[in-house]
Design a protein around this motif. Structure first.
Motif, PDB file in Angstrom:
ATOM      1  N   ASN A  69      29.877 -56.757  20.114  1.00 19.40           N
ATOM      2  CA  ASN A  69      29.786 -56.164  21.441  1.00 19.40           C
ATOM      3  C   ASN A  69      28.306 -56.087  21.824  1.00 19.40           C
ATOM      4  N   ILE A  70      28.033 -55.985  23.099  1.00 21.14           N
ATOM      5  CA  ILE A  70      26.642 -55.963  23.550  1.00 21.14           C
ATOM      6  C   ILE A  70      26.433 -54.823  24.542  1.00 21.14           C
ATOM      7  N   ASN A  71      25.261 -54.187  24.452  1.00 20.06           N
ATOM      8  CA  ASN A  71      24.901 -53.128  25.386  1.00 20.06           C
ATOM      9  C   ASN A  71      23.433 -53.299  25.756  1.00 20.06           C
ATOM     10  N   GLN A  72      23.175 -53.596  27.028  1.00 20.81           N
ATOM     11  CA  GLN A  72      21.806 -53.753  27.498  1.00 20.81           C
ATOM     12  C   GLN A  72      21.359 -52.473  28.205  1.00 20.81           C
ATOM     13  N   ILE A  73      20.138 -52.045  27.911  1.00 19.48           N
ATOM     14  CA  ILE A  73      19.616 -50.771  28.410  1.00 19.48           C
ATOM     15  C   ILE A  73      18.605 -51.045  29.530  1.00 19.48           C
ATOM     16  N   PRO A  74      18.861 -50.546  30.724  1.00 21.03           N
ATOM     17  CA  PRO A  74      17.931 -50.782  31.842  1.00 21.03           C
ATOM     18  C   PRO A  74      16.625 -50.019  31.677  1.00 21.03           C
ATOM     19  N   ASP A  75      15.561 -50.532  32.324  1.00 17.66           N
ATOM     20  CA  ASP A  75      14.251 -49.871  32.312  1.00 17.66           C
ATOM     21  C   ASP A  75      13.780 -49.595  30.890  1.00 17.66           C
ATOM     22  N   CYS A  76      13.958 -50.575  30.015  1.00 15.49           N
ATOM     23  CA  CYS A  76      13.642 -50.380  28.604  1.00 15.49           C
ATOM     24  C   CYS A  76      13.046 -51.662  28.043  1.00 15.49           C
ATOM     25  N   GLY A  77      12.042 -51.503  27.171  1.00 19.40           N
ATOM     26  CA  GLY A  77      11.364 -52.641  26.580  1.00 19.40           C
ATOM     27  C   GLY A  77      11.942 -53.074  25.244  1.00 19.40           C
ATOM     28  N   HIS A  78      11.055 -53.506  24.334  1.00 23.56           N
ATOM     29  CA  HIS A  78      11.472 -54.175  23.104  1.00 23.56           C
ATOM     30  C   HIS A  78      12.011 -53.238  22.035  1.00 23.56           C
ATOM     31  N   LEU A  79      11.619 -51.969  22.063  1.00 25.98           N
ATOM     32  CA  LEU A  79      12.028 -51.035  21.006  1.00 25.98           C
ATOM     33  C   LEU A  79      12.798 -49.855  21.611  1.00 25.98           C
ATOM     34  N   PRO A  80      14.058 -50.076  21.986  1.00 28.74           N
ATOM     35  CA  PRO A  80      14.839 -49.011  22.638  1.00 28.74           C
ATOM     36  C   PRO A  80      14.975 -47.749  21.800  1.00 28.74           C
ATOM     37  N   HIS A  81      14.961 -47.875  20.471  1.00 27.70           N
ATOM     38  CA  HIS A  81      15.123 -46.695  19.620  1.00 27.70           C
ATOM     39  C   HIS A  81      13.898 -45.784  19.671  1.00 27.70           C
ATOM     40  N   VAL A  82      12.771 -46.316  20.145  1.00 23.94           N
ATOM     41  CA  VAL A  82      11.583 -45.483  20.365  1.00 23.94           C
ATOM     42  C   VAL A  82      11.520 -45.020  21.823  1.00 23.94           C
ATOM     43  N   GLU A  83      11.832 -45.934  22.732  1.00 24.99           N
ATOM     44  CA  GLU A  83      11.667 -45.659  24.157  1.00 24.99           C
ATOM     45  C   GLU A  83      12.836 -44.881  24.761  1.00 24.99           C
ATOM     46  N   LYS A  84      14.054 -45.177  24.322  1.00 29.66           N
ATOM     47  CA  LYS A  84      15.255 -44.509  24.829  1.00 29.66           C
ATOM     48  C   LYS A  84      16.094 -44.005  23.654  1.00 29.66           C
ATOM     49  N   PRO A  85      15.556 -43.085  22.859  1.00 33.28           N
ATOM     50  CA  PRO A  85      16.228 -42.705  21.608  1.00 33.28           C
ATOM     51  C   PRO A  85      17.590 -42.051  21.805  1.00 33.28           C
ATOM     52  N   GLU A  86      17.747 -41.282  22.893  1.00 29.18           N
ATOM     53  CA  GLU A  86      19.041 -40.617  23.099  1.00 29.18           C
ATOM     54  C   GLU A  86      20.158 -41.636  23.317  1.00 29.18           C
ATOM     55  N   ILE A  87      19.874 -42.669  24.099  1.00 28.39           N
ATOM     56  CA  ILE A  87      20.879 -43.702  24.363  1.00 28.39           C
ATOM     57  C   ILE A  87      21.213 -44.449  23.070  1.00 28.39           C
ATOM     58  N   VAL A  88      20.187 -44.853  22.339  1.00 32.12           N
ATOM     59  CA  VAL A  88      20.408 -45.623  21.113  1.00 32.12           C
ATOM     60  C   VAL A  88      21.148 -44.787  20.077  1.00 32.12           C
ATOM     61  N   ALA A  89      20.777 -43.524  19.927  1.00 37.45           N
ATOM     62  CA  ALA A  89      21.466 -42.661  18.963  1.00 37.45           C
ATOM     63  C   ALA A  89      22.945 -42.534  19.308  1.00 37.45           C
ATOM     64  N   ARG A  90      23.247 -42.399  20.593  1.00 39.34           N
ATOM     65  CA  ARG A  90      24.646 -42.272  21.001  1.00 39.34           C
ATOM     66  C   ARG A  90      25.411 -43.573  20.741  1.00 39.34           C
ATOM     67  N   LEU A  91      24.789 -44.708  21.034  1.00 39.95           N
ATOM     68  CA  LEU A  91      25.441 -45.997  20.786  1.00 39.95           C
ATOM     69  C   LEU A  91      25.707 -46.196  19.296  1.00 39.95           C
ATOM     70  N   ILE A  92      24.715 -45.845  18.466  1.00 41.81           N
ATOM     71  CA  ILE A  92      24.890 -45.981  17.024  1.00 41.81           C
ATOM     72  C   ILE A  92      25.993 -45.067  16.522  1.00 41.81           C
ATOM     73  N   ALA A  93      26.004 -43.822  16.993  1.00 47.58           N
ATOM     74  CA  ALA A  93      27.020 -42.866  16.537  1.00 47.58           C
ATOM     75  C   ALA A  93      28.422 -43.316  16.938  1.00 47.58           C
ATOM     76  N   ASP A  94      28.579 -43.751  18.163  1.00 43.08           N
ATOM     77  CA  ASP A  94      29.903 -44.198  18.620  1.00 43.08           C
ATOM     78  C   ASP A  94      30.370 -45.417  17.840  1.00 43.08           C
ATOM     79  N   PHE A  95      29.455 -46.361  17.611  1.00 48.84           N
ATOM     80  CA  PHE A  95      29.812 -47.584  16.902  1.00 48.84           C
ATOM     81  C   PHE A  95      30.106 -47.301  15.424  1.00 48.84           C
ATOM     82  N   ALA A  96      29.328 -46.395  14.832  1.00 53.29           N
ATOM     83  CA  ALA A  96      29.536 -46.057  13.421  1.00 53.29           C
ATOM     84  C   ALA A  96      30.903 -45.425  13.198  1.00 53.29           C
ATOM     85  N   ARG A  97      31.323 -44.607  14.165  1.00 54.67           N
ATOM     86  CA  ARG A  97      32.611 -43.911  14.000  1.00 54.67           C
ATOM     87  C   ARG A  97      33.804 -44.748  14.435  1.00 54.67           C
TER      88      ARG A  97
END
Length: 369
Positions: A312-340
Motif C-alpha cells: 500500500n502507499i501513502n503520500q504525505i503533502p507538504d513534506c520532504g525526504h524524511l517524513p518521520h522527522v518532519e511529520k512525525p505524528e502522521i508517520v507514527a499513526r501510519l506505522i501503528a495502524d499498519f503494525a496492528r
C-alpha cells in the motif's frame, strides 16, 4: 490529516513521560566479562556518545540520546562481540516488534520525533544503528560492506529481538530492509519503506576511487556545510536555526574515531544495489513518501508500488525526504495502524521493561484526531 507542530501537546507530553525513567543496565560480554550498557541516569548522556551531544538543542534528540545503549552482538567476522548501539523498547507486547532503521550515514537519533509517538501507541519499538554508522563500538573496525551489515543485523535480531519484525527503513534504510527481508524472510513480518532510495546502483563510480581520494571524500561528507545543505534539501520547510541544530544531530556519529574507516570500507565495497530484489519481497509492505521530496523523486514511489507484490502507499503533502522527522505524528499513526493490521486483538497490558520498581505501566494510546 493535519500534521501537528513539533511543540504539539502530544509530543511534549510524550517526551515528559519517557524522559523521567532512565537507569543503568548491565550486560555480559560474549567472553564472560560483565560490561555496562551506559544508559543515561537522571538526564545525563551515555559516556560513549561524543561530548558534542551536550551542545544539541533539540529536546527530542537530547531525550532519545539519553536512552541509547550498546548491546553485545556476536558476529562471524570478529573474534569479540560488537557492542551495538540501539534504543531498546520500554515494554514488550503481543504485537510483533517495530524495528526502526535509519538512512545513509545516520543514526537512531533520526527517529527522535517519531520514536516516542510510536512507543506511545503501545508498540514494542526498537531503533537500531546499522553497522558502520550510528554509535556502535568499532574499535577494531570490522568490514562494513553489505554482507557484514546484513549479517550483523541478523545476529542482532537473533540475539535480542527474536521475533518477526515490522522492519522500517527510510531512504537507504529501505534498501537495507529489502535486502534483509529477501535474505532472512523468517525474521521479517512486514516492511515499511519511507522515501525509499532503492533504485540507486550502489556507490557507483565512488567504489573505484583510490583509497586516499575516498578518505578525502569521506572527510567532506561529515563537513558542516555539506550536511547543512543536505538538510535544506531534505526538509520542505525548516528554519535556519533548526537546520543548524539538526545538522549537529545528523553528524554526531561522524565524530567517533572509526567512522571514516567504516564509511570508506562501505564506499569502496560498492554499497547496496537492490533493484533486482524488489519483486522477490513477499512481505506485506507500506510505502510512505513526502510529496515534496527533493532527494528521491516521489515518482519512484509509484514505480516501487507497482513492483512490490503486496504493498500500500501513502503520500504525505507538504513534506520532504524524511517524513518521520518532519511529520512525525502522521508517520507514527501510519506505522501503528499498519503494525496492528491483521494482528489478533488481545486485551493484555504491555509488560514494562527496564522499570525502576518493575511494577509501573503507562497507558499507551495515540488520541484520534
Amino acid at each position: 490529516m493535519v500534521a501537528l507542530s513539533l511543540q504539539s501537546p502530544l509530543l511534549l507530553e510524550t517526551r515528559e513521560k519517557f524522559s523521567s525513567r532512565n537507569l543503568m543496565h548491565f550486560g555480559a560480554y560474549c567472553k564472560g566479562g560483565v560490561g555496562i550498557n551506559a544508559v543515561a541516569i537522571d538526564g545525563e548522556f551515555p559516556s560513549f556518545l561524543p561530548k558534542e551531544v551536550k551542545e544539541i538543542e533539540d529536546p527530542f534528540a537530547r531525550t532519545l540520546a539519553q536512552r541509547i545503549q550498546r548491546l553485545p552482538v556476536k558476529v562471524g567476522f570478529s573474534e569479540s562481540c560488537i557492542m551495538s548501539s540501539c534504543v531498546k523498547p520500554r515494554f514488550q507486547c503481543d504485537t510483533n516488534p517495530v524495528v526502526l532503521l535509519h538512512s545513509f550515514d545516520s543514526s537512531c537519533l533520526e527517529w527522535r520525533c517519531a520514536y516516542p509517538l510510536i512507543e506511545d501507541a503501545a508498540l514494542e519499538t526498537w531503533a537500531v544503528d546499522i553497522l558502520g554508522w550510528g554509535f556502535s563500538d568499532l574499535e577494531r573496525v570490522p568490514p562494513c560492506n553489505v554482507a557484514s551489515k546484513r549479517h550483523h543485523l541478523y545476529q542482532f535480531w537473533r540475539t535480542h529481538i527474536k521475533r518477526p519484525m515490522i522492519l522500517v527503513g527510510p531512504s537507504l534504510g529501505a534498501a537495507v530492509a529489502i535486502d534483509f527481508a529477501v535474505n532472512f524472510p523468517e525474521a521479517v513480518d512486514k516492511l515499511i519503506l519511507i522515501g525509499a532510495s532503492v533504485y540507486v546502483e550502489g556507490t557507483g563510480i565512488l567504489s573505484k576511487l583510490p583509497k586516499f581520494l575516498a578518505y578525502a571524500g569521506v572527510s567532506l561528507l561529515k563537513s558542516i556545510p555539506l550536511r547543512l545543505y543536505a538538510n535544506l534539501l531534505a526538509f520542505d520547510d525548516i528554519t535556519l536555526s533548526t537546520c543548524f541544530d539538526w545538522t549537529n544531530v545528523g553528524r554526531l556519529h561522524c565524530l567517533l574515531p572509526w567512522w571514516e574507516d567504516a564509511t570508506v570500507n562501505y564506499m569502496l565495497s560498492g554499497g547496496y544495489n537492490v533493484a533486482n530484489q524488489i519483486k522477490k519481497v513477499s512481505n506485506k509492505a507500506l510505502i510512505i513518501w513526502g510529496e515534496c521530496d527533493n532527494i528521491v523523486s516521489s515518482k519512484l514511489a509509484m514505480r516501487l508500488h507497482s513492483e512490490l507484490p503486496n504493498a500500500n502507499i501513502n503520500q504525505i503533502p507538504d513534506c520532504g525526504h524524511l517524513p518521520h522527522v518532519e511529520k512525525p505524528e502522521i508517520v507514527a499513526r501510519l506505522i501503528a495502524d499498519f503494525a496492528r493490521s491483521g494482528a489478533l486483538k488481545k486485551e493484555k497490558e504491555p509488560i514494562l521493561l527496564s522499570s525502576v520498581d518493575e511494577k509501573s505501566t503507562y497507558p499507551f494510546s495515540v488520541p484520534s484526531k
